[in-house]
Motif scaffolding. Structure first.
Motif, PDB file in Angstrom:
ATOM      1  N   ASP A 149     -11.619  -5.633   9.900  1.00  0.00           N
ATOM      2  CA  ASP A 149     -12.284  -4.533   9.213  1.00  0.00           C
ATOM      3  C   ASP A 149     -12.264  -3.333  10.152  1.00  0.00           C
ATOM      4  O   ASP A 149     -13.128  -3.194  11.020  1.00  0.00           O
ATOM      5  N   SER A 150     -11.285  -2.449   9.966  1.00  0.00           N
ATOM      6  CA  SER A 150     -11.146  -1.334  10.901  1.00  0.00           C
ATOM      7  C   SER A 150     -12.282  -0.325  10.768  1.00  0.00           C
ATOM      8  O   SER A 150     -12.575   0.404  11.719  1.00  0.00           O
ATOM      9  N   SER A 151     -12.945  -0.283   9.620  1.00  0.00           N
ATOM     10  CA  SER A 151     -14.042   0.672   9.454  1.00  0.00           C
ATOM     11  C   SER A 151     -15.281   0.264  10.242  1.00  0.00           C
ATOM     12  O   SER A 151     -16.179   1.082  10.462  1.00  0.00           O
ATOM     13  N   ASP A 204      -7.372  -0.779   7.308  1.00  0.00           N
ATOM     14  CA  ASP A 204      -8.031  -0.669   6.001  1.00  0.00           C
ATOM     15  C   ASP A 204      -7.247   0.208   5.030  1.00  0.00           C
ATOM     16  O   ASP A 204      -7.375   0.043   3.806  1.00  0.00           O
ATOM     17  N   LYS A 228      -4.783  -2.095   2.926  1.00  0.00           N
ATOM     18  CA  LYS A 228      -5.256  -3.143   2.016  1.00  0.00           C
ATOM     19  C   LYS A 228      -5.082  -2.788   0.537  1.00  0.00           C
ATOM     20  O   LYS A 228      -4.556  -3.608  -0.228  1.00  0.00           O
TER      21      LYS A 228
END
Length: 338
Positions: free
Chosen positions: A135-137, A224, A227
């Motif tokens: 989850d890059s966020s 992200d 995706k």
């Protein structure tokens, strides 16, 4: 011991811990997992070397060269490899290789100019397990990470998350910046402490910690962004969204002014008469306030093919130039790689 030294030791310990986690193999090692007693390699972190050769008349050769080399990250069990798109732009031949030197022919699957991602697929099975997406966020500044390229593993920190504006009509709202800088960043994997993929390496930057800083580092495209695009890229080779309007020029921002530094041959801007040295003052009558504003206003006008009016300052005179925008993907020459 100094604080920087303690921080570096902590980061190295995190790196070693992540690599050790990658070595945890079941009794019957799966493809890509190290057998007992075998030395760990970047294969065990799902990274391969990628070589690409562009078509001889590629329009990107002047900027990128014909022969390109970087890394790719295996993201599924059928040999799908994620990389940075400029490595495979206009490629006619792609080859993947593992740490022991074995080579695997591959074909281009997709290139997405908006994000910068590229996808290739091996034409024969790869002996490498795919990486899981992270989850890059959710990553924060000062988070320890690993940068994994075909040449090895480098520990780093995330030092900022902020907008990146590229001179080639490119913008990321929240790019990931890491430091210290590492070599062979193109297509490298950015991995979390849990070994999950957070981003793909794109650039070396002089100001990773923020504008005006002198902290060399690397820029990564957040995973992200991939995706929601991935099904389209696999099925169609591009996003299903309408292509953005594209001018085919490079710009530089100087004190809020957008200056044209290069006009690509036979691109919409050149055909309309835009010249290097022009200062872009307005788009469709609305003042332009910097590169990011220029690009977002342009893209908001509709899809590729829409006509826009650019007010430019040239040799002390303001001129209005009508430009019929184009589709960036249609400009570059692509051929099957299989």
């Amino acid at each position: 011991m100094s604080r920087p030294a303690r921080a570096l030791l902590a980061l190295l310990a995190a790196a070693l811990g992540l690599v050790a986690a990658a070595a945890a193999a079941p009794p019957d090692p799966a493809p890509g997992r190290p057998a007992p007693g075998r030395r760990l390699t970047v294969d065990d972190l799902s990274v391969v070397k990628l070589r690409a050769t562009a078509v001889p008349d590629a329009r990107s050769i002047a900027a990128l060269g014909q022969h390109r080399e970087g890394s790719g990250v295996v993201i599924d069990a059928r040999g799908l490899v994620l990389t940075i798109g400029y490595l495979i732009l206009e490629a006619e031949q792609v080859e993947l290789s593992t740490a022991d030197g074995r080579a695997f022919p591959a074909t281009v699957v997709a290139y997405d100019a908006a994000t910068g991602f590229g996808l290739v697929r091996s034409l024969v099975p790869l002996p490498i397990a795919p990486v899981a997406f992270g989850d890059s966020s959710a990553i924060a500044d000062r988070e320890p990470v690993l940068i994994v390229g075909f040449d090895g593993v480098a520990p780093a920190y995330v030092v900022s998350r902020r907008r990146f504006v590229g001179h080639w009509e490119y913008l990321l709202d929240e790019a990931i910046y890491t430091a210290p800088a590492t070599v062979n960043w193109s297509g490298a994997a950015l991995l979390s402490r849990q070994g999950r993929l957070l981003g793909i390496g794109s650039l070396l930057v002089p100001d990773a910690a923020g504008p005006g800083t002198q902290v060399p580092g690397n820029l990564f495209v957040p995973i992200d962004l991939l995706k929601p695009l991935l099904p389209d890229l696999i099925a169609r080779g591009r996003s299903s969204a309408p292509p953005r309007p594209w001018l085919g020029l490079h710009t530089q921002e100087v004190q809020g002014n957008v200056i044209v530094t290069q006009v690509l041959p036979d691109a919409p801007a050149e055909r309309a008469g835009i010249r290097p040295g022009d200062i872009v003052l307005a788009l469709d009558g609305e003042p332009v306030r910097g590169q990011a504003d220029f690009y977002t206003r342009l893209w908001s006008r509709g899809s590729a093919g829409v006509e826009v009016a650019l007010e430019v300052l040239r040799a002390g005179r303001v001129q209005t130039v009508a430009v019929k925008t184009g589709d960036r993907d249609a400009y570059y020459r692509r051929r099957p790689t299989y």
